[in-house]
Design an enzyme around this catalytic site. Structure first.
Site, PDB file in Angstrom:
ATOM      1  N   HIS A  59       0.840  -1.200   0.000  1.00 16.82           N
ATOM      2  CA  HIS A  59       0.000   0.000   0.000  1.00 16.82           C
ATOM      3  C   HIS A  59       0.880   1.256   0.000  1.00 16.82           C
ATOM      4  O   HIS A  59       0.682   2.173  -0.818  1.00 16.82           O
ATOM      5  CB  HIS A  59      -0.904  -0.033   1.244  1.00 16.82           C
ATOM      6  CG  HIS A  59      -1.687   1.224   1.474  1.00 16.82           C
ATOM      7  ND1 HIS A  59      -3.059   1.282   1.311  1.00 16.82           N
ATOM      8  CD2 HIS A  59      -1.318   2.473   1.877  1.00 16.82           C
ATOM      9  CE1 HIS A  59      -3.479   2.496   1.590  1.00 16.82           C
ATOM     10  NE2 HIS A  59      -2.442   3.242   1.943  1.00 16.82           N
ATOM     11  N   GLU A  60       1.847   1.298   0.915  1.00 18.16           N
ATOM     12  CA  GLU A  60       2.721   2.463   1.014  1.00 18.16           C
ATOM     13  C   GLU A  60       3.613   2.609  -0.212  1.00 18.16           C
ATOM     14  O   GLU A  60       3.931   3.718  -0.635  1.00 18.16           O
ATOM     15  CB  GLU A  60       3.574   2.383   2.285  1.00 18.16           C
ATOM     16  CG  GLU A  60       2.783   2.374   3.584  1.00 18.16           C
ATOM     17  CD  GLU A  60       1.942   3.616   3.786  1.00 18.16           C
ATOM     18  OE1 GLU A  60       2.276   4.674   3.193  1.00 18.16           O
ATOM     19  OE2 GLU A  60       0.940   3.557   4.514  1.00 18.16           O
TER      20      GLU A  60
END
Length: 359
Positions: A59-60
């Site tokens: 996600h990051e």
């Protein structure tokens, strides 16, 4: 971030795990042990938690790699018990770019959830509460699918520092500008944070932690944007300190300590004939005193590699760098020679004066 373990690099971005993350894994293992689970189930629960945080890292990375497309670097991604933090150099100021960077993270979770949904057979019968109570090999991928959906929904909350807050700010900025958009998004985020804290007292204490995190995240984001707006159009020359105490490379630790005690400076620029040699902090001085190095020249205990600013640089850039690095000060040069120093306190005072003059 202090007390973090470096797991390596992905696409040139350091992946760090904070030591408190180990406590989370320990808590998961202990909880399973208290429920009477065998070793295999305990390891499976820990493995599931690691899988969840792999999804968080991805996600990051979605944020980081999209930001990289716009020339914004990400130094590290840090795993914490409450999630991951991508240390982007800054967020894009163009609404369209910020919108894409903010959406990129949740989009990764959507893709993961979609892949799992397409790959897994349809569950037969109703999904009961028991299905979510204990991890097994059978429900492992289904729970991972569920977690990715939750991550998307959680990050859709329109409050800083969640992605939803940045999406809202970007959408509002198309019409209202970045400053006003940030004010509205931050105020909404703080209202939601207060609601989380209130509900947390009655249902789940974890919501209190989330509420506090959101409240101060929204406040901080709003303040930074307001400050950058005040600094827009101003140069480092306007905010630098020109009356300061400097040291020479041959100044002894004893002499530096005397200047520390008799003046207001806590940090010093070390220079020779206007050429910056390094900087010396109070903590470095105290350490030298502890090591009984009172007669040692400061050149042997100072920091030699020092970032500098030019007097004509943007004051907003200096403010951003000071906020990011937490450095006590930076030397300011003019035509290659020392002209002053810049620190966060003086920039904040500059902002307060500017704010007072506008009212």
């Amino acid at each position: 971030m202090k007390w973090s373990l470096n797991l390596g690099k992905i696409a040139g971005i350091k992946i760090l795990v904070h030591w408190t993350f180990v406590l989370l894994l320990g808590w998961v293992a202990l909880s399973e042990a208290q429920r009477g689970s065998n070793t295999g189930t305990i390891l499976l629960a820990v493995g599931f938690m690691l899988s969840v945080f792999l999804c968080v890292v991805l996600h990051e990375l979605g944020h980081a790699l999209t930001a990289k497309h716009y020339g914004i670097t990400t130094k590290m991604i840090t795993l914490l018990p409450i999630g991951g933090v991508a240390s982007l150099e800054k967020m894009p100021e163009k609404p369209s770019q910020e919108l894409l960077v903010a959406l990129a993270g949740p989009a990764v979770n959507v893709v993961i959830a979609l892949i799992l949904w397409l790959a897994l057979p349809t569950l037969q019968g109703a999904v009961t509460e028991e299905f979510f109570m204990r991890i097994t090999l059978a429900n492992f991928p289904y729970l991972l699918l569920f977690v990715n959906v939750v991550l998307v929904l959680f990050n859709a909350i329109p409050a800083f520092p969640m992605d939803g807050g940045r999406v809202l700010r970007a959408l509002l900025a198309f019409k209202l500008g970045r400053v006003r958009a940030t004010q509205i998004a931050a105020n909404l985020g703080q209202m939601l944070a207060i609601f989380f804290v209130f509900i947390g007292f009655f249902y789940n204490p974890f919501l209190i932690l989330i509420g506090i995190f959101v409240f101060f995240g929204a406040y901080s984001e709003n303040m930074v944007v307001q400050h950058l707006d005040f600094l827009r159009g101003h140069t480092v020359r306007e905010g630098m300190i020109t009356h300061y105490v400097s040291l020479t490379p041959t100044t002894t630790v004893r002499e530096a300590v005397s200047k520390l005690l008799t003046g207001s400076e806590h940090e010093f620029v070390v220079e020779e004939d206007g050429v910056v040699v390094g900087t010396l902090t109070r903590s470095q001085l105290i350490q030298a005193v502890k090591n009984e190095q009172m007669d040692m020249p400061v050149v042997q205990v100072m920091t030699g590699q020092v970032k500098t600013f030019n007097a004509n640089d943007k004051l907003a850039d200096a403010y951003t760098e000071l906020q990011k690095s937490r450095a006590p000060l930076y030397p300011v040069l003019e035509q290659g020679r020392l002209a002053g120093v810049i620190n966060s306190d003086n920039i904040n005072e500059f902002i307060m004066v500017k704010s007072a003059l506008m009212h």
